[in-house]
Design an enzyme around this catalytic site. Sequence first.
Site, PDB file in Angstrom:
ATOM      1  N   CYS A 191      -6.172 -14.966   1.883  1.00  0.00           N
ATOM      2  CA  CYS A 191      -5.998 -13.927   2.900  1.00  0.00           C
ATOM      3  C   CYS A 191      -4.596 -13.325   2.899  1.00  0.00           C
ATOM      4  O   CYS A 191      -4.332 -12.376   3.645  1.00  0.00           O
ATOM      5  CB  CYS A 191      -6.308 -14.494   4.276  1.00  0.00           C
ATOM      6  SG  CYS A 191      -7.874 -15.372   4.312  1.00  0.00           S
ATOM      7  N   HIS A 331      -0.974 -11.482  11.701  1.00  0.00           N
ATOM      8  CA  HIS A 331      -2.155 -11.885  10.933  1.00  0.00           C
ATOM      9  C   HIS A 331      -3.348 -11.846  11.890  1.00  0.00           C
ATOM     10  O   HIS A 331      -4.391 -11.312  11.560  1.00  0.00           O
ATOM     11  CB  HIS A 331      -1.955 -13.283  10.344  1.00  0.00           C
ATOM     12  CG  HIS A 331      -3.116 -13.753   9.532  1.00  0.00           C
ATOM     13  ND1 HIS A 331      -3.508 -13.122   8.382  1.00  0.00           N
ATOM     14  CD2 HIS A 331      -3.993 -14.782   9.709  1.00  0.00           C
ATOM     15  CE1 HIS A 331      -4.565 -13.739   7.876  1.00  0.00           C
ATOM     16  NE2 HIS A 331      -4.887 -14.740   8.667  1.00  0.00           N
ATOM     17  N   GLU A 342       0.438 -18.723  15.320  1.00  0.00           N
ATOM     18  CA  GLU A 342       1.216 -17.504  15.071  1.00  0.00           C
ATOM     19  C   GLU A 342       1.923 -17.043  16.344  1.00  0.00           C
ATOM     20  O   GLU A 342       3.085 -16.618  16.290  1.00  0.00           O
ATOM     21  CB  GLU A 342       0.300 -16.397  14.544  1.00  0.00           C
ATOM     22  CG  GLU A 342       1.075 -15.158  14.134  1.00  0.00           C
ATOM     23  CD  GLU A 342       0.226 -14.100  13.446  1.00  0.00           C
ATOM     24  OE1 GLU A 342      -1.009 -14.154  13.559  1.00  0.00           O
ATOM     25  OE2 GLU A 342       0.828 -13.207  12.816  1.00  0.00           O
ATOM     26  N   LYS A 361      -6.938  -6.715  12.831  1.00  0.00           N
ATOM     27  CA  LYS A 361      -8.241  -7.362  12.597  1.00  0.00           C
ATOM     28  C   LYS A 361      -9.152  -7.286  13.824  1.00  0.00           C
ATOM     29  O   LYS A 361     -10.365  -7.443  13.691  1.00  0.00           O
ATOM     30  CB  LYS A 361      -8.043  -8.829  12.179  1.00  0.00           C
ATOM     31  CG  LYS A 361      -7.396  -8.986  10.799  1.00  0.00           C
ATOM     32  CD  LYS A 361      -7.301 -10.437  10.388  1.00  0.00           C
ATOM     33  CE  LYS A 361      -6.615 -10.604   9.031  1.00  0.00           C
ATOM     34  NZ  LYS A 361      -5.135 -10.468   9.115  1.00  0.00           N
ATOM     35  N   HIS A 366     -11.654  -8.934   9.190  1.00  0.00           N
ATOM     36  CA  HIS A 366     -10.761  -9.620   8.249  1.00  0.00           C
ATOM     37  C   HIS A 366     -11.254  -9.365   6.820  1.00  0.00           C
ATOM     38  O   HIS A 366     -12.244  -9.954   6.375  1.00  0.00           O
ATOM     39  CB  HIS A 366     -10.759 -11.121   8.552  1.00  0.00           C
ATOM     40  CG  HIS A 366      -9.703 -11.881   7.812  1.00  0.00           C
ATOM     41  ND1 HIS A 366      -8.972 -11.355   6.764  1.00  0.00           N
ATOM     42  CD2 HIS A 366      -9.246 -13.147   7.973  1.00  0.00           C
ATOM     43  CE1 HIS A 366      -8.126 -12.257   6.322  1.00  0.00           C
ATOM     44  NE2 HIS A 366      -8.262 -13.356   7.028  1.00  0.00           N
ATOM     45  N   PHE A 424      -5.805 -19.286   3.824  1.00  0.00           N
ATOM     46  CA  PHE A 424      -6.349 -20.556   3.356  1.00  0.00           C
ATOM     47  C   PHE A 424      -5.479 -21.031   2.192  1.00  0.00           C
ATOM     48  O   PHE A 424      -5.126 -20.245   1.304  1.00  0.00           O
ATOM     49  CB  PHE A 424      -7.774 -20.350   2.823  1.00  0.00           C
ATOM     50  CG  PHE A 424      -8.869 -20.488   3.858  1.00  0.00           C
ATOM     51  CD1 PHE A 424      -8.602 -20.397   5.211  1.00  0.00           C
ATOM     52  CD2 PHE A 424     -10.181 -20.698   3.456  1.00  0.00           C
ATOM     53  CE1 PHE A 424      -9.626 -20.514   6.152  1.00  0.00           C
ATOM     54  CE2 PHE A 424     -11.215 -20.824   4.389  1.00  0.00           C
ATOM     55  CZ  PHE A 424     -10.922 -20.724   5.736  1.00  0.00           C
TER      56      PHE A 424
END
Lengths: 438, 117
Positions: A191, A331, A342, A361, A366, A424
Amino acid sequence: MAERVRVAVTGLGVRTPGGNDLRTFWDTLIAGRSTARTITSFDASSLPVGFACQVPGFDTGPYVTGKQARRMDRATLLAVCAADDALADAGLIDPSGMNGLGGPGGLAGASVPPERRAVVTGTALGGNETAEATLLGAAYAAPPSPPPSPPGAGAQPSALYVPRIMPNASAAFVSMRHQILGPSLTVSTACASGGHTIGEGLRLLRDGSADLVVAGGTEACVSPTILLAFHRCGALSQRVNEPECASRPFDAARDGFVLAEGAAFVVLERLEDAERRGARVYAELSGYGRTSDAHHLTTPDPKGEGAERCVRQALADAGLRTGDVACVNAHGSGTPLNDITEAQVIARLCGPGQVPVTSTKSILGHAIGAAGAIEAVVSVLTLHERLIHPTINLDVQDPECEIDVVRRPRPLGPGAVVSNSFAFGGHNASLVFTSARP
Amino acid sequence: MPCGARVRRVAGPMPDQAPDQHLTGRQPRADKDVSMTEDETFHQLRAICARILSVDPARIAPDTDLREELDADSLDMAELAAASEDRFQLVVDLDTAKQARTLADVASLVRAGAQAG
């Protein structure tokens, strides 16, 4: 010591669920219109999660010939079109040249020699649609990129199978289309791929490896296998009855992300070169951070140390302090763990509630390996338009997320925009954009 | 090209291919016994070729030079050979297929593959 190279963003191109041109794309974001829908491009009725954010009205006709399209997975087609648009937006190719069947064919408008041009692309899942259609049958393949083998070919791969699934296919096609004879590279950091491609593009310019860089990410992963796989590892929202409400970063009731597809590319060049040729400079790409959590395959380090080091590194690279940050494009995936981690990192760095934060997002879902590039484009437009787009579906903010989440379009204050991508595998990327001539 | 001749389709796997056939990437052939005229073979090959090259089938005659006249490249020829294998359920010699220039050449390969089977 020589003054460090300053890098300008001079072109943008997108293929996203929110629009295939910059104006539609930006309008969707400012209006806060969710792009999550029940999937209709294939039969998803048997899947536990049958909704996603998909690119509507994707027409490759003006860009590639039928034969070229057959050689590309949907992910590559998205990338090629977005990269062409970015180069046209930068004034380096004639947009009308894309109407020809052969595509633009070369950077006629660029004075940069082919050997000094570079391309960096990012993807997490490469030619997933081709792989899935070949291995499982073509029932799920959607135009405009049907598999080269006829439906039912199943176990026999086409001769085009490898060229269509290889992760570097987008870099290869962009280099061939635009006579890019310098570095052509692909980054795959899940990602964070899209963020890393643009950061690595910055470094190619700084280290003198290239004078012109096309960089971006692409992903076409809305497929039965990927949906089911993300669902089974607990990453997806399960609000099947309310797709438009499913992506809700920083909300107390968030339950995962919404899968998306798309591509976004930027054109990078030295600021002095851009100014010399009279190019429009959207923003300056001032800083880049990349770190690793080295913690877990799918969950972020709960202390957020890797993410925090990443943002600090990017700000230091830009020669800025945390007080110089005017906005964070988070993110913000909407997973329970990411958002807490975050938010805590942002609160530690900038102070609780001290800097506006938004999540693209929430609107676009995403797009995995493309997300960082899409959000980099959003960050650039945020500076250019001096406006922060809202985070939608934030009904009750998670009290553990002590940050100022932007709920309605808000004017951007003076300072930098930071774009975060966390992946990930514990890969982190942060980009810092500033106004070129504040 | 003589019309009316019959091309025998491969019926079942070749004796020397089992049992590690999967290592070569080739699947055991279905046990079919379907015959087809050369004309039918050509028409089917032409349809496959037109799809691969994204051209109107009417542009493809038996002696059309696929490389010179229709911009076919080595990847196209490899795809044509593989698609022919799938369609006619036989094995085409890929090294020879790379040298093919016309659909008549490919049809010869298909016939050779059928005879080998």
